[in-house]
Design a protein around this motif. Sequence first.
Motif, mmCIF file in Angstrom:
data_model
loop_
_atom_site.group_PDB
_atom_site.id
_atom_site.type_symbol
_atom_site.label_atom_id
_atom_site.label_comp_id
_atom_site.label_asym_id
_atom_site.label_seq_id
_atom_site.Cartn_x
_atom_site.Cartn_y
_atom_site.Cartn_z
ATOM 1 N N LEU A 18 0.821 -1.204 0.000
ATOM 2 C CA LEU A 18 0.000 0.000 0.000
ATOM 3 C C LEU A 18 0.862 1.264 0.000
ATOM 4 N N SER A 19 2.162 1.119 -0.310
ATOM 5 C CA SER A 19 3.036 2.292 -0.248
ATOM 6 C C SER A 19 2.995 3.134 -1.523
ATOM 7 N N VAL A 20 2.380 2.597 -2.574
ATOM 8 C CA VAL A 20 2.141 3.381 -3.798
ATOM 9 C C VAL A 20 0.677 3.170 -4.192
ATOM 10 N N PRO A 21 0.082 4.143 -4.923
ATOM 11 C CA PRO A 21 -1.335 3.973 -5.291
ATOM 12 C C PRO A 21 -1.556 2.675 -6.080
ATOM 13 N N LEU A 22 -2.515 1.875 -5.641
ATOM 14 C CA LEU A 22 -2.822 0.603 -6.311
ATOM 15 C C LEU A 22 -3.650 0.854 -7.562
ATOM 16 N N GLU A 23 -3.320 0.131 -8.638
ATOM 17 C CA GLU A 23 -4.189 0.083 -9.809
ATOM 18 C C GLU A 23 -5.445 -0.705 -9.430
ATOM 19 N N ARG A 24 -6.529 -0.470 -10.182
ATOM 20 C CA ARG A 24 -7.776 -1.184 -9.877
ATOM 21 C C ARG A 24 -7.599 -2.705 -9.912
ATOM 22 N N SER A 25 -6.875 -3.193 -10.933
ATOM 23 C CA SER A 25 -6.733 -4.652 -11.066
ATOM 24 C C SER A 25 -5.919 -5.222 -9.897
ATOM 25 N N GLN A 26 -4.920 -4.474 -9.436
ATOM 26 C CA GLN A 26 -4.140 -4.927 -8.280
ATOM 27 C C GLN A 26 -5.022 -4.978 -7.030
ATOM 28 N N ALA A 27 -5.839 -3.925 -6.868
ATOM 29 C CA ALA A 27 -6.720 -3.861 -5.698
ATOM 30 C C ALA A 27 -7.730 -5.009 -5.734
ATOM 31 N N GLU A 28 -8.183 -5.377 -6.941
ATOM 32 C CA GLU A 28 -9.162 -6.475 -7.046
ATOM 33 C C GLU A 28 -8.517 -7.825 -6.710
ATOM 34 N N ASP A 29 -7.272 -8.038 -7.146
ATOM 35 C CA ASP A 29 -6.568 -9.279 -6.809
ATOM 36 C C ASP A 29 -6.366 -9.389 -5.298
ATOM 37 N N LEU A 30 -5.922 -8.293 -4.704
ATOM 38 C CA LEU A 30 -5.683 -8.301 -3.261
ATOM 39 C C LEU A 30 -6.988 -8.505 -2.494
ATOM 40 N N THR A 31 -8.064 -7.930 -3.017
ATOM 41 C CA THR A 31 -9.386 -8.108 -2.396
ATOM 42 C C THR A 31 -9.768 -9.586 -2.359
ATOM 43 N N ARG A 32 -9.451 -10.318 -3.421
ATOM 44 C CA ARG A 32 -9.779 -11.758 -3.465
ATOM 45 C C ARG A 32 -9.154 -12.503 -2.290
ATOM 46 N N VAL A 33 -7.895 -12.184 -1.998
ATOM 47 C CA VAL A 33 -7.198 -12.857 -0.890
ATOM 48 C C VAL A 33 -7.803 -12.438 0.448
ATOM 49 N N LEU A 34 -8.075 -11.141 0.593
ATOM 50 C CA LEU A 34 -8.619 -10.645 1.865
ATOM 51 C C LEU A 34 -10.033 -11.167 2.110
ATOM 52 N N LYS A 35 -10.835 -11.263 1.051
ATOM 53 C CA LYS A 35 -12.200 -11.783 1.216
ATOM 54 C C LYS A 35 -12.154 -13.247 1.669
ATOM 55 N N ALA A 36 -11.127 -13.958 1.234
ATOM 56 C CA ALA A 36 -11.014 -15.370 1.625
ATOM 57 C C ALA A 36 -10.840 -15.502 3.144
ATOM 58 N N ILE A 37 -10.121 -14.560 3.752
ATOM 59 C CA ILE A 37 -9.921 -14.694 5.211
ATOM 60 C C ILE A 37 -10.943 -13.884 6.012
ATOM 61 N N ALA A 38 -11.686 -12.981 5.351
ATOM 62 C CA ALA A 38 -12.647 -12.132 6.070
ATOM 63 C C ALA A 38 -13.944 -12.891 6.334
ATOM 64 N N ASP A 39 -13.838 -13.962 7.071
ATOM 65 C CA ASP A 39 -14.993 -14.812 7.382
ATOM 66 C C ASP A 39 -14.699 -15.510 8.713
ATOM 67 N N PRO A 40 -15.619 -15.441 9.675
ATOM 68 C CA PRO A 40 -15.289 -15.980 10.996
ATOM 69 C C PRO A 40 -14.980 -17.470 11.012
ATOM 70 N N THR A 41 -15.707 -18.254 10.210
ATOM 71 C CA THR A 41 -15.423 -19.698 10.182
ATOM 72 C C THR A 41 -14.036 -19.958 9.611
ATOM 73 N N ARG A 42 -13.699 -19.249 8.538
ATOM 74 C CA ARG A 42 -12.384 -19.485 7.923
ATOM 75 C C ARG A 42 -11.256 -19.025 8.846
ATOM 76 N N LEU A 43 -11.472 -17.931 9.577
ATOM 77 C CA LEU A 43 -10.455 -17.511 10.550
ATOM 78 C C LEU A 43 -10.292 -18.563 11.643
ATOM 79 N N GLN A 44 -11.407 -19.146 12.085
ATOM 80 C CA GLN A 44 -11.305 -20.190 13.106
ATOM 81 C C GLN A 44 -10.537 -21.405 12.559
ATOM 82 N N LEU A 45 -10.828 -21.782 11.317
ATOM 83 C CA LEU A 45 -10.127 -22.925 10.726
ATOM 84 C C LEU A 45 -8.630 -22.639 10.600
#
Lengths: 112, 112
Positions: A18-45
């Motif tokens: 996040l030290s330089v402005p993210l392009e939209r496609s970069q932000a979307e890729d990173l969102t995919r990874v973050l959405k995978a862990i942004a879930d209470p069951t998955r964090l528990q697992l």
Amino acid sequence: MIPISLPVDLAVCAPKGLSVPLERSQAEDLTRVLKAIADPTRLQLLSLINSEPESKACVCDMAEAVELSQPTISHHLKVLTDAGLLERDRQGTWVWYSLNVDQWSRLQKVLG
Amino acid sequence: MIPISLPVDLAVCAPKGLSVPLERSQAEDLTRVLKAIADPTRLQLLSLINSEPESKACVCDMAEAVELSQPTISHHLKVLTDAGLLERDRQGTWVWYSLNVDQWSRLQKVLG
């Protein structure tokens, strides 16, 4: 276009985090990874796997701890594996899951 | 019961991160913070703020870069502020946003 089943390579999608402005496609890729862990069951697992001896666990170990069916747990583990956060290792009847340390290290750097 | 507008204190909700099995309530608190950043627009805004001189920016700076209206940007900034990831500083007409370094540091530790 990366197929949905391929893990996101964080080193490629956001090499400077996040030290330089993210392009939209970069932000979307990173969102995919973050959405995978942004879930209470998955964090528990993830925490269950990480706290097991050798940081690996099979679905049979996890079903009791989170009080969910094995198919439901397998679905959540697939989401985490698809995001590159878990590694699968089949040994006979069972599949063992462990954290993909490289991907976690990259995620930490991206958020650092 | 924590009101939704109070930032999640990651040091309290998951003091040992993923190294011990998370309780459901801890996993839900951590999910709130992760869901706040698991959005491409919010990631772009965070990277914009972080790459500005002194790592602070006002809505006026961001509107052009992400091609969204100021009310839409303000909504996303509120989500990030509510999760404790941004700090607000009103100076005259404008509100300046900067990263809450402590919360980011805790997030890194939790995921470490």
